[in-house]
Design a protein around this motif. Structure first.
Motif, PDB file in Angstrom:
ATOM      1  N   GLN A 186       3.201 -10.300   0.959  1.00 29.75           N
ATOM      2  CA  GLN A 186       3.063 -10.353  -0.496  1.00 29.75           C
ATOM      3  C   GLN A 186       1.821  -9.591  -0.955  1.00 29.75           C
ATOM      4  OE1 GLN A 186       3.093 -14.631  -0.703  1.00 29.75           O
ATOM      5  NE2 GLN A 186       5.211 -14.698  -1.429  1.00 29.75           N
ATOM      6  N   GLU A 187       0.720  -9.751  -0.233  1.00 32.47           N
ATOM      7  CA  GLU A 187      -0.508  -9.024  -0.580  1.00 32.47           C
ATOM      8  C   GLU A 187      -0.293  -7.522  -0.501  1.00 32.47           C
ATOM      9  OE1 GLU A 187      -3.574 -10.498   1.985  1.00 32.47           O
ATOM     10  OE2 GLU A 187      -3.755 -12.392   0.891  1.00 32.47           O
ATOM     11  N   GLU A 188       0.427  -7.087   0.530  1.00 29.86           N
ATOM     12  CA  GLU A 188       0.706  -5.656   0.680  1.00 29.86           C
ATOM     13  C   GLU A 188       1.582  -5.149  -0.463  1.00 29.86           C
ATOM     14  OE1 GLU A 188       2.391  -5.580   4.594  1.00 29.86           O
ATOM     15  OE2 GLU A 188       0.415  -5.660   5.565  1.00 29.86           O
ATOM     16  N   TYR A 189       2.564  -5.955  -0.864  1.00 31.97           N
ATOM     17  CA  TYR A 189       3.436  -5.575  -1.970  1.00 31.97           C
ATOM     18  C   TYR A 189       2.625  -5.437  -3.262  1.00 31.97           C
ATOM     19  CZ  TYR A 189       7.007  -5.683  -5.556  1.00 31.97           C
ATOM     20  OH  TYR A 189       7.774  -5.373  -6.651  1.00 31.97           O
ATOM     21  N   ILE A 190       1.777  -6.399  -3.532  1.00 32.78           N
ATOM     22  CA  ILE A 190       0.943  -6.369  -4.742  1.00 32.78           C
ATOM     23  C   ILE A 190       0.056  -5.124  -4.721  1.00 32.78           C
ATOM     24  CG2 ILE A 190      -0.946  -7.530  -5.956  1.00 32.78           C
ATOM     25  CD1 ILE A 190       0.381 -10.213  -4.933  1.00 32.78           C
ATOM     26  N   ALA A 191      -0.554  -4.851  -3.574  1.00 32.24           N
ATOM     27  CA  ALA A 191      -1.429  -3.676  -3.451  1.00 32.24           C
ATOM     28  C   ALA A 191      -0.645  -2.386  -3.701  1.00 32.24           C
ATOM     29  CB  ALA A 191      -2.073  -3.658  -2.068  1.00 32.24           C
ATOM     30  N   ARG A 192       0.562  -2.307  -3.173  1.00 37.99           N
ATOM     31  CA  ARG A 192       1.387  -1.098  -3.395  1.00 37.99           C
ATOM     32  C   ARG A 192       1.714  -0.910  -4.870  1.00 37.99           C
ATOM     33  NH1 ARG A 192       4.175  -2.984   1.075  1.00 37.99           N
ATOM     34  NH2 ARG A 192       5.984  -3.581  -0.200  1.00 37.99           N
ATOM     35  N   GLN A 193       1.962  -2.006  -5.582  1.00 40.13           N
ATOM     36  CA  GLN A 193       2.262  -1.906  -7.008  1.00 40.13           C
ATOM     37  C   GLN A 193       1.071  -1.352  -7.778  1.00 40.13           C
ATOM     38  OE1 GLN A 193       5.510  -2.374  -7.967  1.00 40.13           O
ATOM     39  NE2 GLN A 193       5.569  -2.559  -5.749  1.00 40.13           N
ATOM     40  N   VAL A 194      -0.124  -1.800  -7.420  1.00 35.34           N
ATOM     41  CA  VAL A 194      -1.343  -1.310  -8.085  1.00 35.34           C
ATOM     42  C   VAL A 194      -1.569   0.151  -7.705  1.00 35.34           C
ATOM     43  CG1 VAL A 194      -3.843  -1.593  -8.292  1.00 35.34           C
ATOM     44  CG2 VAL A 194      -2.356  -3.622  -8.221  1.00 35.34           C
ATOM     45  N   GLU A 195      -1.397   0.468  -6.431  1.00 37.50           N
ATOM     46  CA  GLU A 195      -1.591   1.849  -5.960  1.00 37.50           C
ATOM     47  C   GLU A 195      -0.617   2.817  -6.609  1.00 37.50           C
ATOM     48  OE1 GLU A 195      -1.250   1.550  -1.725  1.00 37.50           O
ATOM     49  OE2 GLU A 195      -3.136   0.428  -1.540  1.00 37.50           O
ATOM     50  N   SER A 196       0.567   2.329  -6.963  1.00 37.16           N
ATOM     51  CA  SER A 196       1.573   3.208  -7.581  1.00 37.16           C
ATOM     52  C   SER A 196       1.158   3.641  -8.983  1.00 37.16           C
ATOM     53  CB  SER A 196       2.924   2.481  -7.652  1.00 37.16           C
ATOM     54  OG  SER A 196       2.923   1.506  -8.685  1.00 37.16           O
ATOM     55  N   GLY A 197       0.236   2.891  -9.577  1.00 39.80           N
ATOM     56  CA  GLY A 197      -0.205   3.210 -10.923  1.00 39.80           C
ATOM     57  C   GLY A 197       0.563   2.459 -12.002  1.00 39.80           C
ATOM     58  N   ASP A 198       1.562   1.699 -11.601  1.00 34.48           N
ATOM     59  CA  ASP A 198       2.336   0.929 -12.580  1.00 34.48           C
ATOM     60  C   ASP A 198       1.529  -0.238 -13.145  1.00 34.48           C
ATOM     61  OD1 ASP A 198       4.530   2.585 -12.279  1.00 34.48           O
ATOM     62  OD2 ASP A 198       5.511   1.287 -10.810  1.00 34.48           O
TER      63      ASP A 198
END
Length: 74
Positions: free
Chosen positions: A9-21
């Motif tokens: 879940q932490e990795e998913y959240i980080a990817r969402q932030v990294e995507s710029g969304d």
């Protein structure tokens, strides 16, 4: 408030932030909670609709177990 997440879940959240969304982790969580609320309301409304159909519909000769089995197979 203290919330724990799994590594996945932490990795998913980080990817969402990294995507710029999203600008930060909190935005991801707030959006997830908003979507959960919408989903939950839809499920409840769908259940109410199905219950009303059942109450207003003709009597069935099927048992409750048969009806549940038919719904599971869909």
């Amino acid at each position: 408030m203290n919330i724990s997440f799994t590594k996945k879940q932490e990795e998913y959240i980080a990817r969402q932030v990294e995507s710029g969304d999203y600008q930060n982790n909190s935005e991801v969580i707030r959006d997830a909670l908003r979507l959960h609320s919408i989903y939950r309301e839809k499920v409840i409304n769908d259940l109410r609709t199905e219950i009303e159909k059942g109450w207003d519909g003709p009597d069935s000769k099927k048992t409750l177990e048969e009806i549940i089995a038919l719904k599971k197979n869909k």
